[in-house]
Design an enzyme around this catalytic site. Structure first.
Site, PDB file in Angstrom:
ATOM      1  N   ARG A  65      -2.567  15.635   6.918  1.00 24.09           N
ATOM      2  CA  ARG A  65      -1.696  16.812   6.886  1.00 24.09           C
ATOM      3  C   ARG A  65      -2.194  17.869   5.907  1.00 24.09           C
ATOM      4  O   ARG A  65      -1.913  19.058   6.063  1.00 24.09           O
ATOM      5  CB  ARG A  65      -0.243  16.403   6.588  1.00 24.09           C
ATOM      6  CG  ARG A  65       0.433  15.718   7.760  1.00 24.09           C
ATOM      7  CD  ARG A  65       1.827  15.244   7.400  1.00 24.09           C
ATOM      8  NE  ARG A  65       1.814  14.295   6.313  1.00 24.09           N
ATOM      9  CZ  ARG A  65       1.588  12.990   6.451  1.00 24.09           C
ATOM     10  NH1 ARG A  65       1.374  12.487   7.640  1.00 24.09           N
ATOM     11  NH2 ARG A  65       1.586  12.201   5.401  1.00 24.09           N
ATOM     12  N   GLU A 102      -0.638   0.274  -3.507  1.00 28.16           N
ATOM     13  CA  GLU A 102       0.339  -0.703  -4.005  1.00 28.16           C
ATOM     14  C   GLU A 102      -0.190  -2.123  -3.766  1.00 28.16           C
ATOM     15  O   GLU A 102      -0.151  -2.972  -4.649  1.00 28.16           O
ATOM     16  CB  GLU A 102       1.654  -0.472  -3.274  1.00 28.16           C
ATOM     17  CG  GLU A 102       2.833  -1.128  -3.949  1.00 28.16           C
ATOM     18  CD  GLU A 102       4.133  -0.852  -3.216  1.00 28.16           C
ATOM     19  OE1 GLU A 102       4.142  -0.039  -2.272  1.00 28.16           O
ATOM     20  OE2 GLU A 102       5.123  -1.494  -3.583  1.00 28.16           O
TER      21      GLU A 102
HETATM   22  P1  AMP Z   1      -0.468   9.119  -3.103  1.00 28.98           P
HETATM   23  O1  AMP Z   1      -1.905   8.712  -3.069  1.00 28.98           O
HETATM   24  O2  AMP Z   1       0.456   7.973  -3.431  1.00 28.98           O
HETATM   25  O3  AMP Z   1      -0.217  10.326  -3.993  1.00 28.98           O
HETATM   26  O4  AMP Z   1      -0.060   9.502  -1.620  1.00 28.98           O
HETATM   27  C1  AMP Z   1      -0.290  10.758  -1.135  1.00 28.98           C
HETATM   28  C2  AMP Z   1      -0.647  10.755   0.320  1.00 28.98           C
HETATM   29  O5  AMP Z   1       0.201   9.903   1.092  1.00 28.98           O
HETATM   30  C3  AMP Z   1      -0.497  12.148   0.882  1.00 28.98           C
HETATM   31  O6  AMP Z   1      -1.676  12.470   1.612  1.00 28.98           O
HETATM   32  C4  AMP Z   1       0.746  12.111   1.743  1.00 28.98           C
HETATM   33  O7  AMP Z   1       0.505  12.757   2.960  1.00 28.98           O
HETATM   34  C5  AMP Z   1       1.072  10.646   1.941  1.00 28.98           C
HETATM   35  N1  AMP Z   1       2.462  10.281   1.548  1.00 28.98           N
HETATM   36  C6  AMP Z   1       2.805   9.452   0.525  1.00 28.98           C
HETATM   37  N2  AMP Z   1       4.141   9.293   0.447  1.00 28.98           N
HETATM   38  C7  AMP Z   1       4.676  10.061   1.430  1.00 28.98           C
HETATM   39  C8  AMP Z   1       6.026  10.355   1.860  1.00 28.98           C
HETATM   40  N3  AMP Z   1       7.102   9.836   1.258  1.00 28.98           N
HETATM   41  N4  AMP Z   1       6.185  11.209   2.886  1.00 28.98           N
HETATM   42  C9  AMP Z   1       5.116  11.758   3.510  1.00 28.98           C
HETATM   43  N5  AMP Z   1       3.838  11.523   3.166  1.00 28.98           N
HETATM   44  C10 AMP Z   1       3.598  10.693   2.138  1.00 28.98           C
END
Ligand code: AMP
Length: 177
Positions: A65, A102
């Site tokens: 996205r 995780e």
């Molecule tokens: P992180 O590495 O944990 O910061 O996760 C970020 C990535 O996961 C981004 O590219 C988001 O598109 C996706 N993502 C994580 N959590 C969500 C959520 N609650 N809703 C939508 N996309 C998420």
């Protein structure tokens, strides 16, 4: 003249989908923002508001996205667009960066010739959660000698404290939960 789009208007359009893709996750669905011409272009205006055309060499977007917002921001800033993809998807030679999930780990990749040393880079994704993905993307940019001028997210899940993984450049998000 219609007023400029505000972050509050974008927040109103974001759809919360409980238990997607798995139980306990509240997915932030940005497709209603994309489907609304005014909100989509307003989101790009907000993402790029600190920069003028020509002041950034590349906008780096994160799979998948993030591509949508980064590509539109790149055309507005007259900058190139560079994809960071999940490992195994890019066709040419790549550099890769592992990061912790995780459970287990994942890896993102960028083409070895994607950035020139010293390139001024705007890093864009739709959402900052734990920060693992964007920190890995930032590491790829830095490995190629790029200089991140800002990391911008449409959405930040503040309670996950992803910002703490991002240092050495400004971090900004439009909508904070
Ligand atoms: P992180 O590495 O944990 O910061 O996760 C970020 C990535 O996961 C981004 O590219 C988001 O598109 C996706 N993502 C994580 N959590 C969500 C959520 N609650 N809703 C939508 N996309 C998420």
């Amino acid at each position: 003249m219609p007023h400029a789009v505000t972050a509050a208007e974008i927040e109103k359009a974001i759809r919360n989908v409980p238990d997607f893709p798995k139980p306990g996750i509240q997915f932030k669905d940005i497709t209603p923002v994309l489907a609304d011409a005014r909100l989509f272009s307003g989101a790009i205006d907000l993402i790029t508001e600190k920069f003028s055309p020509g002041s950034v060499d590349a906008v780096v977007g994160i799979d998948a996205r993030g591509f949508i917002f980064a590509a539109a921001a790149a055309t507005k800033l007259h900058a190139g667009f560079v994809p960071v993809r999940k490992k195994g998807k890019l066709p040419f030679t790549t550099i890769e960066q592992d990061y912790a999930l995780e459970y287990g780990h994942a890896s993102v990749a960028m083409h070895t010739d994607a950035l020139k040393p010293g390139a001024r880079v705007l890093l864009v994704d739709d959402l900052l959660a734990t920060g693992g993905t964007s920190a890995a993307a930032a590491a790829l940019v830095q490995k190629l000698g790029g200089k991140i001028v800002e990391a911008v997210f449409l959405i930040e899940l503040k309670f996950l404290d992803g910002r703490q993984k991002l240092s050495g450049f400004p971090v900004r998000s439009l909508v904070v939960y």
